[in-house]
Design a protein around this motif. Structure first.
Motif, PDB file in Angstrom:
ATOM      1  N   HIS A 266     -26.639 -33.426  -6.095  1.00 54.72           N
ATOM      2  CA  HIS A 266     -25.930 -32.296  -6.666  1.00 54.72           C
ATOM      3  C   HIS A 266     -24.891 -32.794  -7.655  1.00 54.72           C
ATOM      4  N   ILE A 267     -24.386 -31.884  -8.453  1.00 58.94           N
ATOM      5  CA  ILE A 267     -23.306 -32.193  -9.388  1.00 58.94           C
ATOM      6  C   ILE A 267     -22.146 -31.230  -9.149  1.00 58.94           C
ATOM      7  N   ASP A 268     -20.949 -31.673  -9.513  1.00 57.41           N
ATOM      8  CA  ASP A 268     -19.775 -30.805  -9.526  1.00 57.41           C
ATOM      9  C   ASP A 268     -19.641 -30.225 -10.931  1.00 57.41           C
ATOM     10  N   VAL A 269     -19.547 -28.929 -11.026  1.00 61.71           N
ATOM     11  CA  VAL A 269     -19.350 -28.263 -12.305  1.00 61.71           C
ATOM     12  C   VAL A 269     -17.922 -27.730 -12.340  1.00 61.71           C
ATOM     13  N   VAL A 270     -17.149 -28.210 -13.303  1.00 67.82           N
ATOM     14  CA  VAL A 270     -15.742 -27.827 -13.427  1.00 67.82           C
ATOM     15  C   VAL A 270     -15.664 -26.549 -14.263  1.00 67.82           C
ATOM     16  N   LEU A 271     -15.264 -25.464 -13.615  1.00 69.31           N
ATOM     17  CA  LEU A 271     -15.241 -24.164 -14.266  1.00 69.31           C
ATOM     18  C   LEU A 271     -13.838 -23.691 -14.584  1.00 69.31           C
ATOM     19  N   GLY A 272     -12.843 -24.467 -14.182  1.00 65.71           N
ATOM     20  CA  GLY A 272     -11.451 -24.124 -14.438  1.00 65.71           C
ATOM     21  C   GLY A 272     -10.555 -25.095 -13.703  1.00 65.71           C
ATOM     22  N   PRO A 273      -9.239 -25.012 -13.887  1.00 64.84           N
ATOM     23  CA  PRO A 273      -8.311 -25.952 -13.247  1.00 64.84           C
ATOM     24  C   PRO A 273      -8.464 -26.013 -11.736  1.00 64.84           C
ATOM     25  N   ASP A 274      -8.733 -24.885 -11.099  1.00 64.41           N
ATOM     26  CA  ASP A 274      -8.883 -24.830  -9.648  1.00 64.41           C
ATOM     27  C   ASP A 274     -10.226 -24.253  -9.244  1.00 64.41           C
ATOM     28  N   MET A 275     -11.226 -24.451 -10.093  1.00 62.59           N
ATOM     29  CA  MET A 275     -12.547 -23.906  -9.814  1.00 62.59           C
ATOM     30  C   MET A 275     -13.603 -24.964 -10.082  1.00 62.59           C
TER      31      MET A 275
ATOM     32  N   TYR B 285     -23.681 -27.683  -7.423  1.00 64.73           N
ATOM     33  CA  TYR B 285     -25.011 -27.122  -7.601  1.00 64.73           C
ATOM     34  C   TYR B 285     -26.050 -28.238  -7.509  1.00 64.73           C
ATOM     35  N   SER B 286     -27.147 -27.939  -6.829  1.00 67.82           N
ATOM     36  CA  SER B 286     -28.231 -28.909  -6.692  1.00 67.82           C
ATOM     37  C   SER B 286     -28.956 -29.094  -8.020  1.00 67.82           C
ATOM     38  N   LEU B 287     -29.266 -30.345  -8.341  1.00 71.15           N
ATOM     39  CA  LEU B 287     -30.132 -30.614  -9.488  1.00 71.15           C
ATOM     40  C   LEU B 287     -31.555 -30.261  -9.104  1.00 71.15           C
ATOM     41  N   CYS B 288     -32.213 -29.447  -9.918  1.00 74.42           N
ATOM     42  CA  CYS B 288     -33.535 -28.949  -9.537  1.00 74.42           C
ATOM     43  C   CYS B 288     -34.599 -29.246 -10.582  1.00 74.42           C
ATOM     44  N   GLY B 289     -34.295 -30.149 -11.518  1.00 74.86           N
ATOM     45  CA  GLY B 289     -35.265 -30.497 -12.539  1.00 74.86           C
ATOM     46  C   GLY B 289     -36.052 -31.747 -12.183  1.00 74.86           C
ATOM     47  N   GLU B 290     -36.429 -32.492 -13.184  1.00 75.14           N
ATOM     48  CA  GLU B 290     -37.229 -33.714 -13.045  1.00 75.14           C
ATOM     49  C   GLU B 290     -36.299 -34.919 -13.062  1.00 75.14           C
ATOM     50  N   PRO B 291     -36.252 -35.710 -11.968  1.00 74.92           N
ATOM     51  CA  PRO B 291     -35.332 -36.854 -11.933  1.00 74.92           C
ATOM     52  C   PRO B 291     -35.542 -37.878 -13.045  1.00 74.92           C
ATOM     53  N   SER B 292     -36.751 -37.982 -13.568  1.00 71.84           N
ATOM     54  CA  SER B 292     -37.014 -38.963 -14.622  1.00 71.84           C
ATOM     55  C   SER B 292     -36.500 -38.511 -15.983  1.00 71.84           C
ATOM     56  N   ASP B 293     -36.092 -37.256 -16.098  1.00 68.41           N
ATOM     57  CA  ASP B 293     -35.571 -36.728 -17.355  1.00 68.41           C
ATOM     58  C   ASP B 293     -34.115 -37.160 -17.512  1.00 68.41           C
ATOM     59  N   ARG B 294     -33.850 -38.102 -18.403  1.00 67.14           N
ATOM     60  CA  ARG B 294     -32.490 -38.595 -18.619  1.00 67.14           C
ATOM     61  C   ARG B 294     -31.768 -37.848 -19.739  1.00 67.14           C
ATOM     62  N   ARG B 295     -32.421 -36.870 -20.342  1.00 65.46           N
ATOM     63  CA  ARG B 295     -31.825 -36.155 -21.458  1.00 65.46           C
ATOM     64  C   ARG B 295     -31.192 -34.826 -21.047  1.00 65.46           C
ATOM     65  N   SER B 296     -31.650 -34.237 -19.936  1.00 66.63           N
ATOM     66  CA  SER B 296     -31.113 -32.939 -19.540  1.00 66.63           C
ATOM     67  C   SER B 296     -31.121 -32.800 -18.026  1.00 66.63           C
ATOM     68  N   TRP B 297     -30.222 -31.958 -17.541  1.00 66.80           N
ATOM     69  CA  TRP B 297     -30.166 -31.584 -16.133  1.00 66.80           C
ATOM     70  C   TRP B 297     -30.353 -30.085 -16.012  1.00 66.80           C
TER      71      TRP B 297
ATOM     72  N   ILE C 101     -18.866 -27.841 -21.219  1.00 65.02           N
ATOM     73  CA  ILE C 101     -18.532 -27.750 -19.807  1.00 65.02           C
ATOM     74  C   ILE C 101     -18.395 -29.170 -19.260  1.00 65.02           C
ATOM     75  N   THR C 102     -17.552 -29.351 -18.260  1.00 72.11           N
ATOM     76  CA  THR C 102     -17.353 -30.665 -17.660  1.00 72.11           C
ATOM     77  C   THR C 102     -18.096 -30.750 -16.335  1.00 72.11           C
ATOM     78  N   VAL C 103     -18.772 -31.875 -16.138  1.00 73.37           N
ATOM     79  CA  VAL C 103     -19.588 -32.093 -14.942  1.00 73.37           C
ATOM     80  C   VAL C 103     -19.235 -33.447 -14.347  1.00 73.37           C
ATOM     81  N   ARG C 104     -19.238 -33.545 -13.018  1.00 73.73           N
ATOM     82  CA  ARG C 104     -19.045 -34.808 -12.313  1.00 73.73           C
ATOM     83  C   ARG C 104     -20.261 -35.087 -11.438  1.00 73.73           C
TER      84      ARG C 104
END
Length: 338
Positions: free
Chosen positions: A62-71, A75-87, A114-117
């Protein structure tokens, strides 16, 4: 999927905190596409703003999606793991939720930043000769790359997928068309609830059972699995934290951060994370409710009072790590690798 995580891992070595993943820096991303999957589920395709390749990941991540200072939402990654260009992540709109799905569905637009961790994986796909996946609603999302992986490997597997109605069961048609009899769809408005007792009674000991969905489904599987001797490992991914049924072992205790050389007291109204941040100790965190695994920290000495929804009972018994946002000490002093 907005999710909180519990997983039971195989392997004989004591669990250690995944500090490499925790240390990954924030990624500046762009929303390349927003694709409606059902009336209530939207899939987001994310790419790096600088055009570089994305970090690798494995099914269950999964990834952390930063939606605001306290938000911050997971969300689970549900695409193709071999795809290094998009999630890809798929988000269920919850109008009565905490606001994350509203922001993603109705406020953010294609092309916005958007910021993602991450990614991190608390829901690992173990090696097994056969698999049983039980999904409820948006809980289908982590199973998409898992099914792709085990199917390519030639393993036996089956999916039981329940939802309120067929029209709102994301990816149901694609899964059924691609895998036919391996996929059993159970829309509640037609068939009622999943017959867990019948399904679990037929599970063989070597089958790895994976479950993701609403808390009612997870609790039902846990309760029924305890009644069957034929079931081996159960792997769960939770949306919301479990409610502790007992009071903390200690109201106050000391924590030593061995790498920082600091020892502080933790009061009844504080968390270990609270005192670490107050002392200027960098400690990664996200959900602050013991469900995402971001703040998992190695225990050097002492006994933990585990309050999280990530570690399995066996992992908690190992006493190798704890989630400092919510877990406490079960002894006067605990020493942590921070």
């Amino acid at each position: 999927m907005a999710s909180q995580f519990e997983a039971r891992h195989s392997g004989q070595q004591p669990r250690r905190a995944d500090t490499e993943n925790q240390a990954r820096e924030d990624l500046a991303m762009e929303i390349k596409a927003k694709t409606p999957i059902t009336d209530t589920v939207t899939q987001l395709t994310l790419v790096r703003a600088d055009g570089r390749d994305l970090p690798d990941w494995t099914p269950g991540s999964h990834i952390d999606v930063v939606l605001g200072p306290d938000m911050v939402r997971q969300y689970s990654l549900c695409g193709e793991p071999s795809d290094r260009r998009s999630w890809q992540v798929s988000v269920l709109y919850q109008p009565d939720g905490r606001g994350g799905s509203t922001r993603l569905h109705h406020e953010l637009r294609e092309g916005e930043s958007i910021t993602v961790r991450g990614p991190r994986n608390n829901f690992h796909l173990v090696d097994a000769p056969r698999y049983l996946f039980i999904a409820g609603g948006i809980g289908i999302t982590p199973f998409l790359p898992m099914i792709t992986s085990v199917d390519r490997a030639g393993a036996e597997w089956s999916l039981i997928y329940g939802g309120r109605s067929r029209r709102n069961m994301a990816f149901a048609d694609d899964l059924k068309q691609a895998h036919h009899d391996r996929v059993t769809l159970v829309p509640a408005d037609i068939h009622g609830r999943i017959d867990l007792a019948r399904i679990l009674a037929d599970v063989t000991p070597e089958t790895a059972v994976y479950v993701c969905g609403p808390e009612s489904l997870l609790c039902a599987v846990e309760a029924m699995a305890a009644e069957f001797d034929n079931i081996g490992e159960i792997h769960l991914e939770r949306f919301t934290p479990k409610t502790p049924t007992d009071a903390p072992v200690l109201d106050e205790f000391e924590v030593e951060f061995v790498r920082s050389g600091i020892t502080v007291s933790v009061g009844s109204d504080q968390s270990i994370l609270d005192v670490a941040r107050a002392a200027g100790i960098p400690a990664p965190f996200s959900c602050s409710e013991g469900t995402c695994g971001t703040c998992e920290t190695n225990i050097v000495s002492g006994l933990a009072d585990h309050r999280d929804s990530v570690l399995s009972p066996a992992e908690q018994e190992e006493n190798s790590t704890l989630m400092i946002c919510i877990s406490r000490a079960a002894c006067p002093k605990i020493t942590l690798d921070l």
